[in-house]
Design an enzyme around this catalytic site. Sequence first.
Site, short mmCIF file in Angstrom:
data_model
loop_
_atom_site.label_atom_id
_atom_site.label_comp_id
_atom_site.label_asym_id
_atom_site.label_seq_id
_atom_site.Cartn_x
_atom_site.Cartn_y
_atom_site.Cartn_z
N SER A 78 -9.28 1.76 3.61
CA SER A 78 -8.51 2.55 2.65
C SER A 78 -7.52 1.72 1.82
O SER A 78 -6.92 2.23 0.88
CB SER A 78 -7.72 3.64 3.39
OG SER A 78 -6.81 3.07 4.33
N SER A 96 -9.61 -0.69 7.58
CA SER A 96 -8.99 -0.47 6.27
C SER A 96 -8.25 -1.68 5.70
O SER A 96 -7.81 -1.63 4.55
CB SER A 96 -8.04 0.73 6.33
OG SER A 96 -8.77 1.92 6.45
N LYS A 104 0.85 -1.19 0.00
CA LYS A 104 0.00 0.00 0.00
C LYS A 104 0.89 1.24 0.00
O LYS A 104 1.92 1.27 0.69
CB LYS A 104 -0.89 -0.03 1.24
CG LYS A 104 -1.90 1.11 1.35
CD LYS A 104 -2.75 0.91 2.60
CE LYS A 104 -3.75 2.02 2.81
NZ LYS A 104 -4.57 1.81 4.03
#
Length: 549
Positions: A202, A226, A121
């Site tokens: 996220s 997330s 990420k």
Amino acid sequence: MKPLLLSALFITTALSAACAPTAKQVEPETPMVNAKQYQAQGILAATLPEIMTALEQGDISSQALVSAYIERIENIDRNGPKLQSVLALNPNALAQAAALDAQRANGNILGPLHGVPILLKDNIESKDDVATTAGALALKDNITGRDSPLVAGLREQGAIILGKTNLSQWANFRSEGSMSGWSALGGQVRNPHMLDRNPCGSSSGSGAATAASLAAASVGTETNGSVICPSNANGIVGFKPTVGVVPQDYIIPISNSQDTAGPMTKSVMGAAVMMNAMATTTPNVDYTQGLTKNALKGVRVGVLNFAKGNSKPILAHFDAALKDLEAAGAVLVNIEERPATPSDFNKMSYDILKYEFKDTLNHYLASTSEEQVKTRNLEQLIAFNEANKDTELALFDQSIFEASQAMDSVESEEYQKAVQAVQKATREDGIDFLLSQHKVQVLIAPSGPIVPRVDPINGDVWPNAWPGYGGHAARAGYPHATVPMGGIHGLSVGLSFIGAKNADANVLAYAYGYEQQSQKMLTPQYFENAEAVPAVAEAMRGFAQSKQD
């Protein structure tokens, strides 16, 4: 590079029979026309453990594997369905793969992940020549030359950092009107199961990229949901460890009391393998050791009926999951009553994040290169976004940034009291209470809702009755795993396993026991929308029109 990519495609096709994944995958609906051209084949469709085995046995080289992933990213992430899940590629990934292949040929194996391509990420730093941006224009040149400890752990075991995944910008902590999976740098991540549906956030890009087989595995981060929510939305396994087990260093922060990175994979065993590398604070723990088919035998499982929500399709899958758990040997204990929380619990929980975001982000920005990052604190970042509002604020505002900037110091009495109250409510009076009161070893509930459509006008539109108990696990900092439990018109929903502090290995073992019994992972169908599902399309036409057709 093009000839190399074509040869990798040939290798992938040739290995289709030899390296086909052994994990059962559920075909949810008849796919739309031409959708199968987007589905992974051969080794690319495999789970992380299967890919490790193929590399070990010489069925494929790391260099060919990296090339095949790069070509797949070009074909379906940047073209075709345009998932937009990968924000940047490591320009040295192929060279690193070649070097690791040479080491393997010489008998020098670094570890179980030797030559395995992993995506991070894009709020996690690596020392590769790739910026860590959080999807934001202000950090587009943030090449730090630093490995987060989790990345160093992966690299020590031989993993290749293939690149960085797109995300909800600033890990979805910029605006109360935000849209999950959107960043100014990367655009909107698409859900590979249904392209107009929310990929959740996220860690949207990590979830979508893993489901679409754009790397062997990925890493996400979670403050509150997330890792779990995008894993639920994209139909994969996600694991949020106990806070602190995976170090927080060199990850763009929100909350020092809740932030953690976690693996996002196509199997529980893959998540456990990743934890063995990422969890550098527990070097003597083997997270794969307890993963046996009988891991649930005799285990008392707390069924959180108060958190199962009211969605009939999800409840049907949850009921089926309960039968699978019993078939795997679990003893189910129904829990009907939700533990009470203070009257201002939600406000305190939100305030804690705003306090900690201001403090930790200011420290992070101050640690970056002044030459590459001109915004040195949150106040300057707010001003930067306003000056670049046509790009940064095109779809939603920065209301959370502004609210966080207005908060007092983390030294304030109000902050200290809020942390104590929220952690007590979620730990001693929450998860710990449920485990001890009902004499159970793990808690289960649905992982979240059926995801809505992406909505750039209204932002995220979620149901009022959110299934699950993941918010408590996040605020407590306790371990939480999600495993697919089935699909609804091609959209996946997951089952959550929540445990006590530092019970990470046990939670993974219980999740594995369920996964082996249920085998409910969906193959992404790349439906354009719900109307592309034949049964839905038929219903949308109506009976009279269908008779005429």
